[in-house]
Design a protein around this motif. Structure first.
Motif, PDB file in Angstrom:
ATOM      1  N   GLU A  80     -13.059  16.220 -10.533  1.00  0.00           N
ATOM      2  CA  GLU A  80     -13.374  14.781 -10.464  1.00  0.00           C
ATOM      3  C   GLU A  80     -13.657  14.509 -11.990  1.00  0.00           C
ATOM      4  O   GLU A  80     -13.632  13.376 -12.454  1.00  0.00           O
ATOM      5  CB  GLU A  80     -14.958  14.677  -9.525  1.00  0.00           C
ATOM      6  N   PHE A 125      -1.814   9.255  -7.074  1.00  0.00           N
ATOM      7  CA  PHE A 125      -2.470   7.959  -7.383  1.00  0.00           C
ATOM      8  C   PHE A 125      -1.655   6.868  -7.093  1.00  0.00           C
ATOM      9  O   PHE A 125      -0.559   6.953  -6.724  1.00  0.00           O
ATOM     10  CB  PHE A 125      -2.421   7.855  -9.099  1.00  0.00           C
ATOM     11  N   ASN A 126      -2.586   5.729  -6.647  1.00  0.00           N
ATOM     12  CA  ASN A 126      -1.965   4.425  -6.509  1.00  0.00           C
ATOM     13  C   ASN A 126      -1.148   3.936  -7.738  1.00  0.00           C
ATOM     14  O   ASN A 126      -2.172   3.546  -8.554  1.00  0.00           O
ATOM     15  CB  ASN A 126      -3.094   3.608  -5.767  1.00  0.00           C
ATOM     16  N   ILE A 134      -5.981  11.941  -8.454  1.00  0.00           N
ATOM     17  CA  ILE A 134      -6.406  13.172  -7.831  1.00  0.00           C
ATOM     18  C   ILE A 134      -5.330  14.192  -8.491  1.00  0.00           C
ATOM     19  O   ILE A 134      -4.128  14.405  -8.322  1.00  0.00           O
ATOM     20  CB  ILE A 134      -5.938  12.973  -6.487  1.00  0.00           C
ATOM     21  N   GLU A 167     -12.372   6.765 -13.460  1.00  0.00           N
ATOM     22  CA  GLU A 167     -12.949   6.289 -12.138  1.00  0.00           C
ATOM     23  C   GLU A 167     -12.654   7.460 -11.134  1.00  0.00           C
ATOM     24  O   GLU A 167     -12.794   7.056  -9.856  1.00  0.00           O
ATOM     25  CB  GLU A 167     -12.569   4.952 -11.872  1.00  0.00           C
ATOM     26  N   LYS A 168     -11.926   8.736 -11.490  1.00  0.00           N
ATOM     27  CA  LYS A 168     -11.611   9.580 -10.715  1.00  0.00           C
ATOM     28  C   LYS A 168     -10.691   8.983  -9.751  1.00  0.00           C
ATOM     29  O   LYS A 168     -10.636   9.642  -8.288  1.00  0.00           O
ATOM     30  CB  LYS A 168     -12.830  10.157 -10.030  1.00  0.00           C
ATOM     31  N   THR A 169      -9.544   8.194  -9.572  1.00  0.00           N
ATOM     32  CA  THR A 169      -8.574   7.756  -8.746  1.00  0.00           C
ATOM     33  C   THR A 169      -7.449   8.122  -8.952  1.00  0.00           C
ATOM     34  O   THR A 169      -6.438   7.976  -8.268  1.00  0.00           O
ATOM     35  CB  THR A 169      -8.810   6.238  -8.961  1.00  0.00           C
ATOM     36  N   MET A 183      -8.423   4.910 -14.679  1.00  0.00           N
ATOM     37  CA  MET A 183      -8.374   5.538 -13.598  1.00  0.00           C
ATOM     38  C   MET A 183      -8.740   7.057 -13.545  1.00  0.00           C
ATOM     39  O   MET A 183      -9.193   7.477 -12.577  1.00  0.00           O
ATOM     40  CB  MET A 183      -6.689   5.433 -12.997  1.00  0.00           C
ATOM     41  N   THR A 240       1.741   4.372  -3.514  1.00  0.00           N
ATOM     42  CA  THR A 240       1.217   5.821  -3.660  1.00  0.00           C
ATOM     43  C   THR A 240       2.373   6.751  -4.387  1.00  0.00           C
ATOM     44  O   THR A 240       3.365   6.983  -3.739  1.00  0.00           O
ATOM     45  CB  THR A 240       0.540   6.546  -2.579  1.00  0.00           C
TER      46      THR A 240
END
Length: 277
Positions: A220, A263-264, A158, A154-156, A151, A271
């Motif tokens: 990022e 993040f999710n 934040i 993949e920049k998921t 994650m 979330t």
């Protein structure tokens, strides 16, 4: 060791591990060989479709992390579930040991907390510079570490920071896309360099003062000193960051604060937002 509830009809264990969580072949093979996935204590066929609401139990041997625990954990725990911790790393403390005698880092304190609560595994997912304070994500088992690492790549996840910088940025928001490499003339300093590593920082001005402004920054990528280098590159170094040509402050230091992680959550299917303000 932990439980996961299937959230869509027809999902198989194979789909969950390989496609949803995208675990590596090695860890998937190890889970299969260990018969680590069960339903109500019974082995489950990995290619059988499962009904929504099915609760999978994961039980497997977890290796011990190598961090030597401090006598007591003094870092603040901001969030915890069975898969991860989010702690608030103090300014001036390293994220992890760089030498075997370095035993007062954030991860040494985290290990003291983990062991006090019956565990033996903790691995940081990203890192914060010694001079940066704020939120650090720590995985509590190897599956979580593998997923959170991906994650980050993949920049998921934040990551939001706050800093006061010299001068006033001309625009209220923007993006710095400038590769960062080592400074050949300084062992710890970094510089914008066309031969460096890809680095992207987004910024937004949230307060303007006479001679300075406060910005929120989203990473990022996670290069060493990234925010410090990018702000200096714009001509607005962080107040007090003399390594990057800012004026010295009375404290002799700079302030950079990791204020939010979002993040999710891959295990809770919701979330997760944690703040340190």
């Amino acid at each position: 060791m932990f439980q996961y509830e299937i959230v869509q009809d027809g999902l198989t264990v194979e789909d969950l591990l390989r496609n949803k969580w995208r675990l590596g072949k090695k860890i998937v093979h190890e889970l299969r060989m260990a018969k680590a996935v069960t339903v109500n204590g019974e082995p489950v066929l990995w290619k059988d479709p499962l009904a929504k609401g099915t609760k999978l139990q994961f039980s497997f041997e977890v290796p011990a992390s190598s961090y030597k625990p401090t006598n007591a954990c003094t870092v603040e725990i901001k969030y915890e579930d069975e898969h991860c911790l989010i702690v608030s790393k103090p300014k001036g403390m390293s994220t992890h040991p760089n030498d075997e005698w370095d035993s007062n880092t954030c991860m040494n304190h985290v290990m003291a907390y983990i062991q006090a609560n019956g565990g033996h595994y903790a691995e940081h997912v990203h890192r914060l510079d010694q001079g940066t304070k704020g939120l650090l994500l720590v995985a509590k088992h190897p599956i979580a570490k593998s997923i959170f690492d991906r994650m980050i790549e993949e920049k998921t996840i934040i990551r939001t920071y706050a800093a006061e910088v010299q001068g006033n940025l001309r625009t209220d928001s923007g993006t710095v896309n400038a590769a960062i490499g080592k400074d050949r003339h300084h062992s710890t300093r970094r510089v914008v360099s066309p031969t460096g590593q890809h680095a992207v920082t987004h910024y937004e001005v949230v307060n303007r003062y006479k001679g300075t402004c406060v910005v929120h920054l989203v990473l990022e990528t996670g290069r060493t000193h990234q925010i410090r280098v990018h702000m200096a590159y714009l001509g607005h170094p962080i107040v007090g960051d003399t390594m990057y040509d800012a004026r010295e402050t009375a404290s002799g230091d700079y302030e950079l604060h990791a204020i939010q992680l979002e993040f999710n959550h891959p295990f809770l299917n919701e979330t997760t937002v944690v703040k340190d303000i």
